[in-house]
Design an enzyme around this catalytic site. Structure first.
Site: not given
Length: 527
Positions: A197, A298, A332, A505
């Site tokens: 994505n 993640e 997400c 991150e």
């Protein structure tokens, strides 16, 4: 010097009938929401050096024994055939990264910083071409793809600066004849496994941090979107990043398990960084356990979007549009569960419905007026349809949309009368579906928002300062947007809690994921 991939967009609704460029009128009558996507010739128009189709190992472009197709999700047509790397190529990449690590970790922070900055400059220079790759293999509108390339480059810029800010510590000792030092050292080879994505940004957010810390990497991009990863490898090579420091092993869905097995279990790999579903993350964690690797995960999200009575409704609608429909709802951190307090419920639903009508235009991402592209594949569209059907069967009302169009296009859909018993409130959607739940009290909203085993992002709109502090602290998520629907930036720590993952991150903490702390006791000193 360009390779132009022309798509004479053919769409099948029946095995015996083709609708192509000469039959646009029929198609437009059948699907007015998608007026031209299948009646045009689209050119990817990417310079040949950036349209790579081989793996990248130890500074060389390598072919595999077979290839797999990369498709345009808007048309279903083939864009390219890419080397289908297997366990052998993955092992070669790990070995190359391990050899390169012993020299890369010896480079100075300034040397690493300069190379990352050169990589950033090249991404900026080729922004338009990289964006077209994203649009054609991922489906998102070109303006969004341009935004992703800018976002992607920003991580290389950020970590080029962070490379020179990796500090150790000198700790006051309890003994006057010794010094206590804490050193920061790179962990080693990192396996980087990324989703489709954000096929560019998810790579630079991980790889930028790893390289800044002194690690080397093997990247396995998603099988749907390998072209962006290979273009990044080409630009890394042009930037002068040494052979073996960055490796890319694309592979098909069929070969993903065997390649993943190598990247997650090889003893030469010290670190795994993965973005993807919670279910896959759990599988990779089990693989990593045998050799006790460092991991960053993640994973899935199921973000609540809460609108309180005190909210500025216009701003809340704008935030909802940005948060929900970016990349057709396939992020997400996009909002999945919309909770609206009863005092402003009708006003919010009415304004959101109007905004969907005025702002959302379905089409091929290459069309300049497209704001909503296709879903990544037919399976993704089927999932959204299933959630809508489930909600309607339990009493929800479709206020807008609700239908799947041909291929993987999905009408943006607004549902009212939604309850927490419905599937769309229990699992991540990854599509343009807005299910709205009416609530009465702050306590009720928080109970619904926190009633899930994941916790990546959450959003809420309120102008009550006391409520803002209470809700921001009470939401069980790793990231909170307060009166804001978009929160990603390289300066901030990105990550979740619960089953949404491990580690962070971006930000200064992103580098820490690739560092070990070594304690050095320097004794025998003369006071």
């Amino acid at each position: 010097g360009c390779i132009c991939v022309f798509l004479n967009c053919v769409w099948r609704t029946d095995p015996l009938i083709d609708f192509c460029s000469g039959d646009c009128r029929f198609f437009q009558e059948m699907l007015p929401s998608v007026p031209s996507v299948l009646c045009r010739n689209y050119s990817m128009d990417v310079p040949a050096p950036l349209l790579r189709t081989q793996g990248y190992v130890d500074g060389r472009w390598v072919s595999a024994a077979s290839v797999f197709p990369v498709l345009d999700p808007a048309t279903g047509l083939e864009l390219a055939r890419v080397s289908d790397c297997g366990p052998e190529e993955a092992k070669q990449a790990v070995d190359a990264a391990f050899r390169a690590f012993h020299t890369w970790k010896q480079t100075t922070a300034k040397e690493r910083s300069v190379l990352l900055r050169k990589w950033f400059d090249l991404l900026t220079l080729h922004r338009e071409h990289l964006a077209r790759l994203i649009t054609f293999e991922c489906g998102k509108p070109l303006q969004e793809s341009l935004g992703e390339v800018t976002y992607s480059a920003s991580f290389l810029e950020w970590f080029s600066e962070e490379a020179r800010r990796i500090y150790g510590d000198i700790v006051p000792s309890s003994a006057n004849n010794r010094k206590v030092l804490l050193l920061k050292q790179p962990v080693g080879v990192a396996s980087i496994i990324t989703p489709w994505n954000f096929p560019s940004a998810m790579i630079t957010r991980k790889v930028g941090a790893a390289l800044a810390a002194g690690c080397t990497v093997v990247v396995k991009p998603a099988e749907d979107t390998p072209l962006s990863a290979l273009a990044l490898a080409e630009l890394a090579d042009q930037a002068g990043i040494p052979p073996g420091v960055v490796n890319v092993v694309p592979c098909s869905r069929d070969r993903t398990p065997s390649v993943g097995q190598v990247l997650c279990s090889d003893p030469l790999v010290a670190k795994i960084s993965f973005t993807g579903s919670t279910a896959t993350g759990k599988v990779l964690l089990k693989m990593a356990a045998d050799t006790v690797k460092r991991v960053s995960m993640e994973l899935g999200g199921h973000a609540p979007f809460i609108v309180f009575n005190s909210a500025d409704v216009g701003k809340a609608v704008g935030g909802a549009m940005a948060s929900k429909f970016r990349n057709s709802g396939q992020t997400c951190v996009c909002s999945n569960r919309f909770l609206v307090q009863s005092g402003i419920y009708d006003r919010f639903v009415d304004q959101l419905s109007r905004a969907m009508d005025s702002e959302l235009r379905l089409g091929h991402g290459a069309e300049p007026d497209t704001t909503l592209g296709p879903l990544i594949n037919s399976r993704a569209a089927e999932k959204v349809v299933h959630q809508i059907s489930d909600a309607v069967s339990q009493g929800a009302t479709v206020l807008k949309g609700g239908k799947r169009l041909d291929g993987s296009f999905m009408q943006p859909t607004l549902l009212a009368g939604v309850t927490t018993d419905m599937l769309c409130t229990k699992e991540e959607t990854f599509g343009p579906l807005v299910p709205i739940i009416r609530f009465e009290t702050e306590e009720e909203a928080l109970a619904i928002a926190n009633g899930t085993d994941v916790g990546l992002a959450g959003y809420f709109y309120s102008q009550d300062v006391g409520q803002i502090w209470r809700v921001a602290e009470a939401l069980e998520v790793g990231m909170v947007g307060v009166n804001e629907g978009l929160l990603s930036t390289p300066e901030a720590a990105f990550g979740g809690i619960k089953q949404s993952g491990l580690g962070r991150e971006g930000s200064m903490y992103g580098v820490h994921e690739y560092l070990e702390v070594k304690y050095m006791c320097f004794g025998g000193l003369k006071p």
